[in-house]
Design a protein around this motif. Structure first.
Motif, PDB file in Angstrom:
ATOM      1  N   GLN A  57       4.566  10.346   0.841  1.00  0.00           N
ATOM      2  CA  GLN A  57       4.041   9.004   0.621  1.00  0.00           C
ATOM      3  C   GLN A  57       5.061   7.952   1.011  1.00  0.00           C
ATOM      4  OE1 GLN A  57       2.879   9.085  -3.556  1.00  0.00           O
ATOM      5  NE2 GLN A  57       0.755   9.568  -2.984  1.00  0.00           N
TER       6      GLN A  57
ATOM      7  N   PHE B 162      -7.698  -0.974   5.261  1.00  0.00           N
ATOM      8  CA  PHE B 162      -7.127   0.149   4.507  1.00  0.00           C
ATOM      9  C   PHE B 162      -7.724   1.468   4.989  1.00  0.00           C
ATOM     10  CE2 PHE B 162      -7.664  -3.364   1.273  1.00  0.00           C
ATOM     11  CZ  PHE B 162      -6.352  -3.798   1.321  1.00  0.00           C
ATOM     12  N   TYR B 163      -6.977   2.549   4.675  1.00  0.00           N
ATOM     13  CA  TYR B 163      -7.509   3.905   4.812  1.00  0.00           C
ATOM     14  C   TYR B 163      -8.058   4.341   3.456  1.00  0.00           C
ATOM     15  CZ  TYR B 163      -4.813   4.025   9.152  1.00  0.00           C
ATOM     16  OH  TYR B 163      -4.289   3.751  10.389  1.00  0.00           O
TER      17      TYR B 163
ATOM     18  N   GLU C  78       0.875   4.752   1.362  1.00  0.00           N
ATOM     19  CA  GLU C  78       0.188   5.593   2.339  1.00  0.00           C
ATOM     20  C   GLU C  78       0.569   7.044   2.124  1.00  0.00           C
ATOM     21  OE1 GLU C  78       1.191   4.148   6.208  1.00  0.00           O
ATOM     22  OE2 GLU C  78      -0.514   2.763   6.266  1.00  0.00           O
ATOM     23  N   THR C  79      -0.387   7.926   2.286  1.00  0.00           N
ATOM     24  CA  THR C  79      -0.151   9.357   2.148  1.00  0.00           C
ATOM     25  C   THR C  79      -0.325  10.029   3.501  1.00  0.00           C
ATOM     26  OG1 THR C  79      -0.981   9.329  -0.132  1.00  0.00           O
ATOM     27  CG2 THR C  79      -0.844  11.472   0.969  1.00  0.00           C
TER      28      THR C  79
ATOM     29  N   LYS D 262       0.675  -4.088   4.246  1.00  0.00           N
ATOM     30  CA  LYS D 262      -0.413  -4.130   5.222  1.00  0.00           C
ATOM     31  C   LYS D 262      -1.017  -5.538   5.271  1.00  0.00           C
ATOM     32  CE  LYS D 262      -2.150   0.555   5.747  1.00  0.00           C
ATOM     33  NZ  LYS D 262      -3.368   1.413   5.726  1.00  0.00           N
TER      34      LYS D 262
ATOM     35  N   THR E 136      -7.443   6.942   1.956  1.00  0.00           N
ATOM     36  CA  THR E 136      -6.415   7.642   1.175  1.00  0.00           C
ATOM     37  C   THR E 136      -5.351   6.701   0.618  1.00  0.00           C
ATOM     38  OG1 THR E 136      -5.219   8.071   3.241  1.00  0.00           O
ATOM     39  CG2 THR E 136      -6.728   9.788   2.450  1.00  0.00           C
ATOM     40  N   ASP E 137      -5.444   5.418   0.936  1.00  0.00           N
ATOM     41  CA  ASP E 137      -4.434   4.451   0.488  1.00  0.00           C
ATOM     42  C   ASP E 137      -4.559   4.163  -1.005  1.00  0.00           C
ATOM     43  OD1 ASP E 137      -3.417   4.243   2.996  1.00  0.00           O
ATOM     44  OD2 ASP E 137      -4.400   2.333   3.487  1.00  0.00           O
TER      45      ASP E 137
ATOM     46  N   VAL F 133       0.836  -1.196   0.000  1.00  0.00           N
ATOM     47  CA  VAL F 133       0.000   0.000   0.000  1.00  0.00           C
ATOM     48  C   VAL F 133       0.871   1.246   0.000  1.00  0.00           C
ATOM     49  CG1 VAL F 133      -1.696   1.334   1.337  1.00  0.00           C
ATOM     50  CG2 VAL F 133      -1.879  -1.166   1.216  1.00  0.00           C
TER      51      VAL F 133
END
Length: 466
Positions: free
Chosen positions: A363, A387-388, A356-357, A368, A390-391, A354
């Motif tokens: 980033q 997950f988020y 991530e931001t 994950k 934003t992922d 993933v």
């Protein structure tokens, strides 16, 4: 000489600080324990339910009326009725069925047979032996499973007694000569068929003339006929049913009629029998706002020859599986992730790479771990909190990426397992839901004797239950 002794003062502040620290630590522990006790006291207990095997059916229970081709045979004489054959027996055309004795001579002979001083005996020693053998055979082979055999045994004994009684009657008639024969009316079967010894006023009903009033069992009157009855001339002495074609007619509601009409054949049970009957020869009629189900059959009539009203259970559908309360059912939203994004490490754990931001826009690519509930074809159904929003998820080969927000979502139906004290979501497939319970497939996810949360209100996945 000056006194150079050094005076050492005890620092009371240090002692006070130590005492205050102990009090504070004790107070913290006390508050923690008190809070735990209060939390445990006010906490609503989690109730669990043990899964069991069961079934649900939508069978329809009805009352049916048997409609047969019944021919009533009457007597032209008044007198005492004597039967030669037993009820339910099949006879040929012109076979003797009964006689009407005007003078009671034959009845008296039967009553006196075997009494001391008459010199007559209905049963010989060989007859007694045959009956004893029949009884012993039945006793040795008796089983609760084959309880219906008792009716065959009863019929066999009745046939033997009737046969011996007929022998005595023939002897008495022959001894009485012409004078006695003139007082008797021998009645034969007008056609071949099954004999029935009762009248109830339903003999002339057909499936087209039956009325709602006929289903009122409180008004139903059945008169049984038996040897020794006194009859007036013109009275019915027996009925004969010439064939096995018969019908059972039931009153049904409009909803039941629509449900049954949609089927190609009807499966049903009569009088709670362990045997099921099926027929494609059925119809639903509407007359004067009333709906009637007519089941036409061409066998088994003899099994119900002495009954007019029958309990009928129409088999609509019946499903079996695991029984759970509807209050245990929970729906969970998941992501549908293509298997090209899923990877597995050396420990056998599944993960997804993933991007991530962070809040500052930077980033980072991380691995994950994921939890999935189902792998179907090329799709994994992954828990949504893996997950988020934003992922960005990366394919295993690194060729492509996809924002989590663009992933397709699905809703799974399941329950929370409580076998290990933690709410563990397990998917289920509901086959049938009725009232407060549902039947789910026994497909290996949920098993018999599993403990599940009874009421999933305010329960979260992985929540400690007890």
């Amino acid at each position: 000489m000056a006194n150079n002794k050094k005076v050492v003062k005890i620092n009371k502040h240090m002692r006070t600080a130590k005492v205050n620290a102990a009090i504070i630590i004790f107070a913290i522990i006390f508050v923690y324990v008190a809070a735990s006790l209060i939390r445990a006291w006010i906490k609503v207990p989690i109730t669990t339910y043990k899964v069991s095997s069961s079934n649900i059916n939508n069978n329809i229970s009805l009352t049916g009326i048997a409609i047969r081709n019944e021919v009533q045979v009457t007597s032209s004489k008044s007198g005492y009725l004597i039967y030669f054959v037993r009820e339910g027996e099949k006879v040929r055309k012109s076979s003797p069925v009964c006689t009407v004795d005007e003078t009671k001579t034959i009845i008296n002979a039967l009553e006196n047979t075997g009494e001391e001083g008459t010199g007559k005996s209905v049963l010989s020693s060989s007859d007694y032996k045959a009956i004893r053998n029949s009884i012993d055979t039945y006793k040795n082979s008796y089983s609760d499973v084959n309880f219906s055999d008792v009716y065959n045994f009863k019929g066999n004994i009745e046939s033997k007694v009737l046969e011996l009684s007929n022998q005595v009657m023939r002897e008495e008639i022959n001894a009485g000569g012409t004078a006695l024969k003139s007082t008797l009316e021998n009645i034969n079967a007008p056609e071949s068929g099954i004999i029935a010894y009762y009248v109830d006023g339903y003999e002339n009903y057909t499936v087209d003339t039956i009325s709602p009033a006929a289903f009122n069992k409180n008004e139903y009157k059945k008169t049984s006929l038996k040897t020794g009855d006194i009859l007036d001339s013109g009275s019915t002495v027996f009925k004969i049913v010439s064939d096995e074609n018969w019908s059972v007619i039931c009153q049904v509601t409009k909803e039941q009629a629509v449900n049954i009409q949609s089927k190609n054949y009807v499966t049903f049970v009569l009088n709670g029998s362990p045997n099921e009957f099926s027929t494609s020869d059925f119809k639903v009629d509407e007359r004067d706002g009333q709906y009637y189900l007519v089941l036409n059959m061409n066998k088994y009539m003899i099994d119900f020859i002495d009954e007019r009203f029958l309990s009928v259970e129409i088999k609509i559908d019946e499903v079996s599986g695991l029984k759970i309360p509807n209050s245990s059912v929970v729906e969970k939203e998941v992501y549908k992730v293509d298997e090209s994004y899923i990877q597995k490490n050396d420990d056998g754990d599944y993960f997804v790479k993933v991007i991530e931001t962070a809040e500052d826009g930077t980033q980072e690519t991380v691995e994950k771990p994921i939890t999935y509930y189902r792998h179907e074809d090329t799709t994994y159904y992954v828990r949504s909190d893996c997950f988020y929003d934003t992922d960005m998820i990366l394919k295993a080969n690194g060729d492509d990426s996809k924002p989590v927000l663009s992933l397709e979502r699905a809703t799974l139906t399941g329950v929370y397992l409580a076998n290990e004290g933690v709410a563990d979501f397990t998917e289920i497939e509901i086959v049938k839901s009725q009232d407060e319970f549902a039947i789910v497939k026994n497909n290996g996810y949920l098993k018999e004797f599993d403990n599940i949360v009874l009421d999933v209100t305010d329960i979260e996945e992985n929540q400690t239950l007890y």
